[in-house]
Write an enzyme that holds these catalytic residues in place. Structure first.
Site, short mmCIF file in Angstrom:
data_model
loop_
_atom_site.label_atom_id
_atom_site.label_comp_id
_atom_site.label_asym_id
_atom_site.label_seq_id
_atom_site.Cartn_x
_atom_site.Cartn_y
_atom_site.Cartn_z
N HIS A 44 0.50 -1.61 -0.21
CA HIS A 44 0.16 -0.24 0.18
C HIS A 44 0.65 1.07 0.25
O HIS A 44 2.12 0.82 0.35
CB HIS A 44 -0.82 -0.34 1.54
N HIS A 131 5.67 5.83 -1.33
CA HIS A 131 6.14 4.60 -1.67
C HIS A 131 5.18 3.34 -1.15
O HIS A 131 4.83 3.06 -0.26
CB HIS A 131 7.93 4.34 -0.30
#
Length: 184
Positions: A44, A131
């Site tokens: 995620h 990220h």
């Protein structure tokens, strides 16, 4: 003793994208020595880490305000970029896959941060670095900088929603959406 529940707001990756990232990192798992590798269903992008709420009302306010304030946001495309690290370059804490710069993502993150602050959550003030965490804690005696890591294939994916996640450390996967707001 019961562990405190932790929460965050993030963007789930489509299953196909997660599988592709997992497959690209597969050879790294065989030869690179990190203490833990993230389950692909846990991939995620975190927009805001909330931690443990002081009151249940905080979570309810966040859910309500996400619905109210994200109603006009449109889905958008993001593209993955390169593997990178956080922490000491020789022995990183986090091995991650970056995403391209995106004005739409930055604006969405700003909205989410504002919503969380209004609900009195104490948030990390460091600059936003979007990220996907792949692995944690380099444990090898070898210097990480000496490793040869191939650049991953860049993948484009649609950001279709925002989730409020609860962390369940005793489960795999450990991040569970308890509220989803779909983007238009």
């Amino acid at each position: 003793m019961t562990a405190l529940k932790h929460y965050f707001i993030g963007i789930s990756l489509p299953e196909e994208t997660a599988k592709s990232i997992y497959n690209q990192a597969f050879s790294l798992r065989e030869e690179k020595q990190f203490k833990s590798w993230v389950h692909p269903l846990d991939y995620h992008l975190t927009l805001a880490f909330l931690g443990h709420p002081e009151t249940e009302n905080q979570l309810e306010q966040v859910k309500h305000d996400l619905e109210k304030n994200l109603v006009n946001n449109h889905s958008f495309q993001l593209q993955t970029t390169t593997f990178q690290t956080f922490g000491r370059p020789q022995s990183p804490r986090i091995f991650w896959l970056g995403t391209e710069d995106s004005k739409t993502l930055a604006e969405l993150r700003s909205q989410v941060y504002h919503i969380c602050k209004l609900a009195d959550f104490k948030l990390d003030e460091r600059p936003f670095t979007p990220h996907v965490t792949i692995a944690k804690k380099w444990i090898s005696e070898e210097n990480f900088l000496d490793q040869r890591i191939a650049s991953p294939e860049q993948k484009s994916f649609t950001v279709a929603g925002v989730d409020l996640f609860e962390t369940k450390l005793d489960k795999i996967p450990k991040y569970h959406s308890i509220h989803n707001v779909m983007l238009r």
